[in-house]
Design a protein around this motif. Structure first.
Motif, mmCIF file in Angstrom:
data_model
loop_
_atom_site.group_PDB
_atom_site.id
_atom_site.type_symbol
_atom_site.label_atom_id
_atom_site.label_comp_id
_atom_site.label_asym_id
_atom_site.label_seq_id
_atom_site.Cartn_x
_atom_site.Cartn_y
_atom_site.Cartn_z
ATOM 1 N N ASN A 38 1.618 3.313 10.496
ATOM 2 C CA ASN A 38 1.087 1.930 10.295
ATOM 3 C C ASN A 38 1.668 0.893 11.271
ATOM 4 N N ASP A 39 2.294 1.337 12.315
ATOM 5 C CA ASP A 39 2.836 0.385 13.300
ATOM 6 C C ASP A 39 2.193 0.591 14.655
ATOM 7 N N LEU A 40 0.897 0.805 14.630
ATOM 8 C CA LEU A 40 0.198 1.109 15.868
ATOM 9 C C LEU A 40 -0.219 -0.146 16.645
ATOM 10 N N ILE A 41 -0.471 -1.234 15.969
ATOM 11 C CA ILE A 41 -0.818 -2.514 16.629
ATOM 12 C C ILE A 41 0.375 -3.458 16.521
ATOM 13 N N GLU A 42 0.794 -3.966 17.638
ATOM 14 C CA GLU A 42 2.008 -4.785 17.668
ATOM 15 C C GLU A 42 1.884 -6.030 16.792
ATOM 16 N N GLU A 43 0.737 -6.701 16.812
ATOM 17 C CA GLU A 43 0.566 -7.943 16.054
ATOM 18 C C GLU A 43 0.541 -7.716 14.548
ATOM 19 N N GLN A 44 0.299 -6.451 14.100
ATOM 20 C CA GLN A 44 0.179 -6.200 12.669
ATOM 21 C C GLN A 44 1.345 -5.394 12.093
ATOM 22 N N LYS A 45 2.357 -5.188 12.846
ATOM 23 C CA LYS A 45 3.485 -4.403 12.354
ATOM 24 C C LYS A 45 4.101 -5.065 11.117
ATOM 25 N N GLY A 46 4.266 -4.255 10.082
ATOM 26 C CA GLY A 46 4.874 -4.739 8.845
ATOM 27 C C GLY A 46 3.937 -5.492 7.946
ATOM 28 N N ARG A 47 2.651 -5.626 8.348
ATOM 29 C CA ARG A 47 1.724 -6.402 7.520
ATOM 30 C C ARG A 47 0.537 -5.579 7.010
ATOM 31 N N VAL A 48 0.429 -4.338 7.420
ATOM 32 C CA VAL A 48 -0.693 -3.492 6.983
ATOM 33 C C VAL A 48 -0.148 -2.273 6.199
ATOM 34 N N SER A 49 -0.957 -1.865 5.190
ATOM 35 C CA SER A 49 -0.578 -0.701 4.371
ATOM 36 C C SER A 49 -1.780 -0.274 3.515
ATOM 37 N N PHE A 50 -1.690 0.930 2.907
ATOM 38 C CA PHE A 50 -2.709 1.344 1.957
ATOM 39 C C PHE A 50 -2.475 0.621 0.632
ATOM 40 N N ALA A 51 -3.540 0.107 0.106
ATOM 41 C CA ALA A 51 -3.439 -0.698 -1.105
ATOM 42 C C ALA A 51 -3.234 0.146 -2.363
ATOM 43 N N SER A 52 -3.647 1.431 -2.366
ATOM 44 C CA SER A 52 -3.567 2.258 -3.568
ATOM 45 C C SER A 52 -3.246 3.706 -3.186
ATOM 46 N N ASN A 53 -3.413 4.565 -4.137
ATOM 47 C CA ASN A 53 -3.148 5.993 -3.901
ATOM 48 C C ASN A 53 -4.334 6.590 -3.179
ATOM 49 N N PHE A 54 -4.232 6.691 -1.867
ATOM 50 C CA PHE A 54 -5.339 7.177 -1.033
ATOM 51 C C PHE A 54 -5.663 8.657 -1.306
ATOM 52 N N LEU A 55 -4.700 9.377 -1.939
ATOM 53 C CA LEU A 55 -4.949 10.800 -2.219
ATOM 54 C C LEU A 55 -5.857 10.993 -3.430
ATOM 55 N N THR A 56 -6.107 9.966 -4.166
ATOM 56 C CA THR A 56 -6.970 10.044 -5.350
ATOM 57 C C THR A 56 -8.323 9.396 -5.137
ATOM 58 N N GLY A 57 -8.666 9.039 -3.925
ATOM 59 C CA GLY A 57 -9.980 8.500 -3.624
ATOM 60 C C GLY A 57 -10.034 7.014 -3.307
ATOM 61 N N ASP A 58 -8.900 6.317 -3.207
ATOM 62 C CA ASP A 58 -8.898 4.870 -2.878
ATOM 63 C C ASP A 58 -8.060 4.664 -1.622
ATOM 64 N N ALA A 59 -8.748 4.540 -0.523
ATOM 65 C CA ALA A 59 -8.064 4.348 0.763
ATOM 66 C C ALA A 59 -8.152 2.901 1.253
ATOM 67 N N SER A 60 -8.217 1.943 0.359
ATOM 68 C CA SER A 60 -8.337 0.512 0.720
ATOM 69 C C SER A 60 -7.143 0.062 1.551
ATOM 70 N N LEU A 61 -7.426 -0.876 2.455
ATOM 71 C CA LEU A 61 -6.409 -1.392 3.372
ATOM 72 C C LEU A 61 -6.001 -2.788 2.926
ATOM 73 N N GLU A 62 -4.712 -3.008 2.884
ATOM 74 C CA GLU A 62 -4.188 -4.336 2.534
ATOM 75 C C GLU A 62 -3.507 -4.951 3.756
ATOM 76 N N ILE A 63 -3.909 -6.200 4.035
ATOM 77 C CA ILE A 63 -3.307 -6.962 5.138
ATOM 78 C C ILE A 63 -2.711 -8.234 4.539
#
Length: 355
Positions: free
Chosen positions: A58-83
């Motif tokens: 999750n640190d692939l874009i310099e401007e977004q480091k530390g501010r992006v993550s998966f919002a829920s348990n992506f292994l159960t069918g919810d891969a939503s992104l939180e910024i």
């Protein structure tokens, strides 16, 4: 399988969750692959966050480091992104791609990050005098366009009201208003509001119209004061000059009487004058003294003469033989007595006339 594109609008500094739901987790959990891509103004999309081989990157874009993550348990069918703490650079088109066992699911979301206007700056241009034209300006440096500008007047109670009749909005630039032919009615506070979808900010400018009659009164007072001071200085100057002139005349004027001044002439009183009666009581005593003094001076004059006084020869009738008769001898004693008598008679006559 691809889903329809949706759009999100969020305000800067806020948090957002971009939804992404899938069913591929039911296949092979170990082979699940999830990837979020961002396509902004650049040609090639950038990877925001990814899950592959059991790891999260999750640190692939310099401007977004530390501010992006998966919002829920992506292994159960919810891969939503939180910024979190959105920035204007986070805006763009996001794609959620889920892959497992040769199957794919796609989700497209457009994110707009709205930035409210920065606090605007208000100022005024022109001469704040009656009959003149002024302009009120307002501007916000940053903010998501379009930014709307509105002007209102604030009364003494702090309430916002409409603009005065002489105010007109510049249609080509709503952030500017013109106020023509100013009067005292335009005096007051004016508030500019800069707003967009994210919010609004305001600024205030004060307008104070100077009255033309006040300017005339001030000029008149100044002229009056200057004129009064001039009169005072003139009066002081004239007084000083007058004193100097008087002092000069006193120093230059001689104190003794001129030798060639003519003595006052005696005034003769005619006998029988009608004014003698009215002045008899006032001058009686002075006349008597004058008579006595005159007689005394006559006697002193006669007694001090060293030589006899010779009277002119009087020619009588010619003798029979043609020869002049011999002059008679003068008796000096008789002459002195005669002159004394002649001198006293006029003085006594004057005394009687005065009485």
């Amino acid at each position: 399988m691809s889903q329809a594109q949706t759009e999100f609008k969020k305000v800067a500094e806020a948090n957002v969750t971009l939804p992404c739901y899938h069913r591929l987790h039911l296949l092979e959990p170990t082979s699940l692959d999830i990837e979020w891509l961002l396509k902004d103004s650049e040609a090639e999309p950038k990877v925001v966050i990814t899950y592959a081989g059991g790891n999260i990157y999750n640190d692939l874009i310099e401007e977004q480091k530390g501010r992006v993550s998966f919002a829920s348990n992506f292994l159960t069918g919810d891969a939503s992104l939180e910024i979190s703490l959105l920035q204007p650079s986070d805006a763009g088109q996001y794609t959620c791609k889920v892959k497992n066992a040769g199957q794919y699911e796609w989700t497209h979301i457009t994110l707009k990050v709205l930035e409210k206007p920065s606090k605007p700056k208000c100022w005024k241009e022109g001469e704040m005098s009656e009959g003149k034209t002024i302009a009120l300006q307002c501007n916000s440096v940053t903010g998501t366009i379009p930014i709307m500008y509105t002007w209102q007047r604030i009364d003494e109670d702090g309430k916002r009201g409409s603009l005065p009749p002489m105010a007109h909005i510049n249609l080509s630039n709503p952030a500017q208003i013109f106020m023509k032919n100013l009067t005292w009615v335009a005096t007051g506070l004016y508030q500019c509001t800069a707003s967009n979808e994210a919010g609004q900010e305001t600024c205030i400018v004060e307008v104070t119209v100077q009255y033309a009659q006040n300017v005339g009164i001030v000029a008149g007072v100044v002229c009056g004061v200057m004129g009064g001071l001039s009169l005072v200085f003139l009066a002081v100057w004239l007084t000083i000059k007058k004193k100097e002139k008087r002092k000069y005349e006193e120093e230059e004027t001689p104190n003794e009487i001129r030798e060639d001044a003519e003595a006052p002439k005696a005034r003769l009183v005619k006998p029988g004058s009608s004014s003698s009666g009215s002045r008899s009581s006032h001058s009686g005593s002075s006349s008597t003294r004058s008579t006595a003094n005159s007689a005394s001076r006559s006697q002193q004059t006669l007694s001090t003469e060293a030589t006899p006084h010779i009277t002119p020869t009087q020619h009588g009738p010619m003798a029979m033989d043609g020869r002049e008769p011999e002059p008679k001898k003068v008796n000096h004693a008789n002459l002195i007595k005669t002159e004394a008598t002649a001198t006293m008679v006029p003085a006594q006559s004057r005394a009687f006339q005065t009485v």
